[in-house]
Design an enzyme around this catalytic site. Structure first.
Site, PDB file in Angstrom:
ATOM      1  N   GLU A 129     -10.548   0.298  -6.292  1.00  0.00           N
ATOM      2  CA  GLU A 129     -12.117  -0.387  -7.054  1.00  0.00           C
ATOM      3  C   GLU A 129     -11.834  -1.188  -6.017  1.00  0.00           C
ATOM      4  O   GLU A 129     -13.065  -2.014  -6.194  1.00  0.00           O
ATOM      5  CB  GLU A 129     -11.858  -0.567  -8.650  1.00  0.00           C
ATOM      6  CG  GLU A 129     -11.832   0.352  -9.714  1.00  0.00           C
ATOM      7  CD  GLU A 129     -12.094   0.039 -10.738  1.00  0.00           C
ATOM      8  OE1 GLU A 129     -12.197   0.621 -11.650  1.00  0.00           O
ATOM      9  OE2 GLU A 129     -11.558  -1.201 -11.489  1.00  0.00           O
ATOM     10  N   ILE A 156       1.072  -1.159   0.159  1.00  0.00           N
ATOM     11  CA  ILE A 156      -0.019   0.010  -0.058  1.00  0.00           C
ATOM     12  C   ILE A 156       0.804   1.021  -0.071  1.00  0.00           C
ATOM     13  O   ILE A 156       1.415   1.696   0.881  1.00  0.00           O
ATOM     14  CB  ILE A 156      -0.625   0.408   0.667  1.00  0.00           C
ATOM     15  CG1 ILE A 156      -1.676  -1.189   1.205  1.00  0.00           C
ATOM     16  CG2 ILE A 156      -2.041   1.129   1.630  1.00  0.00           C
ATOM     17  CD1 ILE A 156      -2.887  -2.050   0.106  1.00  0.00           C
ATOM     18  N   GLY A 176      -3.560  -3.080  -7.726  1.00  0.00           N
ATOM     19  CA  GLY A 176      -4.619  -1.740  -7.432  1.00  0.00           C
ATOM     20  C   GLY A 176      -5.227  -1.746  -5.784  1.00  0.00           C
ATOM     21  O   GLY A 176      -5.234  -2.882  -5.872  1.00  0.00           O
ATOM     22  N   VAL A 177      -6.066  -0.314  -5.991  1.00  0.00           N
ATOM     23  CA  VAL A 177      -6.677  -0.753  -4.295  1.00  0.00           C
ATOM     24  C   VAL A 177      -8.082  -0.457  -4.661  1.00  0.00           C
ATOM     25  O   VAL A 177      -8.901  -0.910  -3.512  1.00  0.00           O
ATOM     26  CB  VAL A 177      -6.033  -0.495  -3.486  1.00  0.00           C
ATOM     27  CG1 VAL A 177      -6.055   1.197  -3.230  1.00  0.00           C
ATOM     28  CG2 VAL A 177      -6.461  -1.298  -2.034  1.00  0.00           C
TER      29      VAL A 177
HETATM   30 MO1  MOS Z   1     -12.799   2.358 -14.223  1.00  0.00          MO
HETATM   31  S1  MOS Z   1     -14.625   2.002 -14.211  1.00  0.00           S
HETATM   32  O1  MOS Z   1     -12.461   4.410 -14.660  1.00  0.00           O
HETATM   33  O2  MOS Z   1     -11.720   2.962 -12.866  1.00  0.00           O
END
Ligand code: MOS
Length: 739
Positions: A699, A623, A696-697
């Site tokens: 979403e 992170i 990634g975090v």
């Molecule tokens: Mo995408 S829906 O822009 O992270």
């Protein structure tokens, strides 16, 4: 720099700056109103006129004629550009619907004219004087009615999730028929709107053949290429600049009508023009998350081992459009020898469906994780235990392919402990707190981790300041801060010695912001550029770069210690590079994991639902900045609460448009609606992902949380709603006796 071997020890591992909870360096601009968004950039060019976009009043058909004389004669009007007089413009390769030009109307509120005037009010008043003769045609607007004709089609969300239209492993039908415990349910999710705070907006100015667009966009390089194509000018004659973006959520991945019509309006008026899409245009003129109908079948042995799992999703889109990739997570999340996943597409004439806030997994997990809850109940098993039982460390579709790092089990176990899951009453409707029926629910979180090539330029000056330039965007996510942290760590500087400049198409091409790929990709690009800058510094100082230590503003080698700025005493040192990701992501499955736990109260009299507390435990590699990562995750948790409880574009299936096209009718929750949100990040690194060892975090927070809310509502009331959002009309007549 090619990244095709797992990362070894590198300067980021010092974690002097990276990994520390750091305030956003753009925070002071945001909170003082001095971060200028596109429409507010009054100082970039003089003499700005106002463009107002007129949207089509039919959903499908042709335009026979347009009458613009009255509008042209109205006070203050400088120009009117109509779609009829404009040849149909090319599309950017990511766009499904055409943005402008020609006589065909593909969807409601597709742009048909832009009126340019001295003031916004004059442009708006004149736009309503434009009369359009439509030749309407019948269209298809009802997903439920078209679903039976839908066929499986492959898809790529551009954000990680996608794949073949149908994927099979083993013999699903046979195994399902033999399974002692089975579930077969159908669910639906609603069309949803991005509803970002800053609307799509652009100021365009021409200088001869060259056009500059001060705009709001997540993906500068995509937008740059698309606008050159749409406007029919060479790329080198187009510049985009978007230093601050007030939210995108997928709605600003691709250029929209504001940019195209600002450019056309400016050309016609012979002066700079600014265009913002009004809130009603955002629902119907731009893109949205398509509604889905999803069928899930799960077969298991009595001990809760999944033997068969099928997930089929049907969504609609315009011709040439893609299906929502809502079955993506079901290919990866749980073990099971016999599997079927399919994405089916129905043709609809509603506005374009496209990426929104974790496309694929967000609506897919909304359904899968409710189905898992229902199945656990059928098995008489604790829902956490059922998920633990079916963990997998390999891609279930390709068992020789391992996850680079997967700790769903750790998330589930820590989450249950911290949340107090053991205290849950598994019998629904039994816990009362005054007027509230109280329930708890949980769900797994899953989101693909994608990486995109990302470049950056770094410059060291004689004062020991490092300036980073990349076309990466900060869409409210914290990009400025994590990029500054990365450069500071690499060059051995305090954060204050780093200046970050973003969002300009004159800067090196980055990953951009989308699909939770931005943080890991863009900081890796900065890492690559800094590796080169370190070599240039060492060379300038006559030090062997392998021996050089960059720390506390100095470069050290043996007994020698030199202030970093001295390397640039005779002129700035500049280095540029890009990170390019090799095929490690083919050898391994890179994904992020989490567990959501939610407590809700449901008013025993009115069925009003209140989220009382939420906990997410996330496993997403290193992170980079726990503070901005937490912001991202609690934002996602709030959005997922919206999907579960209130967000729904209401389709007028006769006239073919979204009726609730403003923030009064399209309701979104805010953080203040949820009194307690907690996020825990597992302490992990993923050397397969990048030199940053991050993933990634952004979403992950929205993925699964809606199902945890729905499962909590079930636990509170005993009412299982399978049509989302769970508005209170779906509960009210089924509520338990209040007495
Ligand atoms: Mo995408 S829906 O822009 O992270």
């Amino acid at each position: 720099m090619k990244f095709d071997q797992p990362a070894g020890q590198n300067p980021i591992d010092q974690l002097k700056v990276v990994g520390k909870a750091t305030d956003r360096i753009d925070g002071k601009y945001k909170t003082t109103g001095t971060a200028a968004y596109a429409y507010e950039r009054h100082d970039v060019v003089a003499n700005q006129a106002y463009g107002y976009v007129l949207g089509a009043g039919i959903a499908r058909g042709r335009i026979g004629a347009m009458h613009v004389d009255e509008a042209k004669a109205a006070p203050g009007v400088l120009a009117v550009v109509t779609t009829l007089e404009t040849p149909r413009l090319e599309r950017g390769k990511m766009n499904t619907a055409y943005l402008f030009g020609g006589d065909r109307v593909q969807h409601y509120h597709q742009a048909v004219a832009v009126v340019v005037a001295e003031t916004f009010e004059q442009a708006r008043a004149a736009a309503f004087l434009v009369r359009v003769d439509y030749l309407p045609e019948d269209g298809k607007y009802d997903l439920a009615a078209e679903a039976s004709a839908a066929k499986p089609v492959p898809a790529d969300s551009q954000e990680g999730s996608g794949g073949a239209g149908e994927e099979r492993v083993g013999d699903f039908e046979g195994a399902f028929a033999e399974a002692p415990v089975t579930l077969d349910e159908t669910y639906s999710t609603a069309d949803e709107s991005h509803a970002m705070m800053e609307p799509h907006a652009t100021i365009a100015a021409w200088d001869g053949d060259k056009v500059t667009l001060w705009t709001s966009n997540q993906m500068i390089a995509w937008g740059h290429g698309s606008l050159a194509k749409i406007l029919g000018v060479p790329k080198e004659n187009v510049r985009l600049d978007a230093p601050f973006v007030g939210g995108g959520f997928g709605g600003k991945l691709f250029v929209r009508a504001d940019a195209v019509l600002a450019a056309l309006g400016a050309k016609a008026a012979g002066r700079p023009v600014k265009v913002a899409l009004t809130r009603p245009l955002i629902a119907n003129n731009t893109t949205h998350r398509p509604a889905t109908i999803q069928r899930v079948r799960i077969g298991a042995t009595k001990d809760g081992t999944i033997t068969a799992i099928a997930h089929e999703s049907t969504s609609g889109n315009l011709p040439d459009g893609s299906p929502e990739t809502a079955v993506n997570q079901t290919r990866m999340l749980y073990a099971g020898a016999n599997r079927l996943t399919a994405m089916k597409l129905a043709q609809l004439d509603l506005p374009e469906g496209n990426a929104m806030r974790a496309p694929g997994e967000a609506p897919g997990l909304m359904v899968l994780e409710v189905a898992m809850d229902e199945m656990a109940e059928k098995l008489g098993m604790d829902p956490v235990e059922f998920r633990l039982r079916n963990d997998t460390q390999v891609d279930p579709n390709k068992p020789d392919r391992r996850f680079s790092h997967r700790d769903l089990v750790g998330c589930l176990n820590l989450g249950s402990k911290k949340f107090g899951w053991a205290k849950r009453n598994p019998t629904p409707g039994r816990v009362r707190d005054g007027q509230w029926l109280v329930g708890v629910g949980m769900a797994s979180a899953y989101r693909d981790n994608m990486s995109l090539k990302s470049g950056a330029r770094v410059r060291l000056d004689g004062r020991g300041m490092v300036t980073v330039e990349t076309d990466m965007t900060d869409v409210g996510t914290g990009s400025y801060t994590i990029i500054a942290q990365t450069a500071a760590e690499m060059m051995g500087l305090p954060l204050d010695n780093v200046v970050v400049r973003l969002g300009d198409s004159d800067f090196p091409v980055s990953s951009g912001s989308g699909g939770q790929f931005g943080a890991n990709s863009s900081t890796s690009g900065v890492y690559a550029a800094c590796v080169k800058l370190r070599e240039a510094v060492a060379q300038r100082l006559g030090i062997n770069s392998a021996d050089a230590v960059f720390a506390d503003g100095e470069v050290r080698s043996g007994n020698r210690a030199v202030p970093l700025g001295e390397a640039a005493a005779e002129g700035d040192l500049t280095a540029e590079d890009a990170i390019e990701f090799g095929d490690l992501s083919k050898q391994y499955q890179l994904s992020t994991f989490g567990a959501h736990f939610v407590e809700v109260g449901v008013d025993v009299h009115t069925a009003e639902i209140r989220v009382r507390r939420m906990l997410a435990v996330c496993a997403a590699g290193r992170i980079l900045n726990p503070k901005s990562a937490r912001n991202q995750v609690i934002g996602g948790m709030t959005m997922g609460t919206g999907a579960a409880l209130m967000e729904e574009l209401a389709v007028d299936t006769k006239r073919g448009f979204f009726a609730n096209h403003d923030l009064a009718g399209y309701e979104v929750p805010v953080h203040a609606d949820i009194p307690h949100q907690e996020v825990i990040f597992l302490d992990e690194v993923d050397p397969i992902s990048s030199p940053m060892k991050a993933k990634g975090v952004g979403e992950l927070g929205i993925c699964g949380v809606g199902a945890a809310v729905a499962n909590a509502v079930y636990n509170a009331t005993g009412i299982r709603v399978r049509d989302y959002p769970i508005t209170l009309d779906k509960l009210l007549d089924r509520m338990p006796e209040a007495a």
